[in-house]
Design an enzyme around this catalytic site. Structure first.
Site, PDB file in Angstrom:
ATOM      1  CG  ASP A  36      41.222 -23.028  85.689  1.00  0.00           C
ATOM      2  OD1 ASP A  36      41.904 -24.062  85.861  1.00  0.00           O
ATOM      3  OD2 ASP A  36      40.631 -22.458  86.615  1.00  0.00           O
ATOM      4  CB  SER A  37      46.173 -22.429  83.465  1.00  0.00           C
ATOM      5  OG  SER A  37      45.995 -21.613  82.345  1.00  0.00           O
TER       6      SER A  37
END
Length: 78
Positions: A36-37
């Site tokens: 994810d980010s």
């Protein structure tokens, strides 16, 4: 000392908790390794620490696969 590919593989395994067999040059961080980010930010920070340099936000957004990370570090940092 381990080569760049091996060092990047170790970082990816450590940060993302994925099996080594999944960390191949074409593996995309988001799609294949389910990063994810926040994971991506952590990866960039670990690459910077390991290889002693800075990766701009613009460049970081272009690094989408393990192979691209290796190529970037070979040409810009090592």
């Amino acid at each position: 000392m381990a080569n760049i590919q091996e060092r990047i593989t170790a970082i990816v395994i450590d940060v993302l908790g994925v099996d080594e067999s999944r960390v191949v040059p074409d593996a995309r961080f988001r799609e294949d390794l389910e990063a994810d980010s926040l994971d991506l930010v952590e990866l960039i920070m670990q690459f910077e620490e390991e290889f002693g340099g800075e990766i701009s936000d613009e460049d970081a957004q272009k690094i989408e696969t393990v192979g691209q990370a290796v190529t970037y570090i070979e040409t810009h940092m090592d």
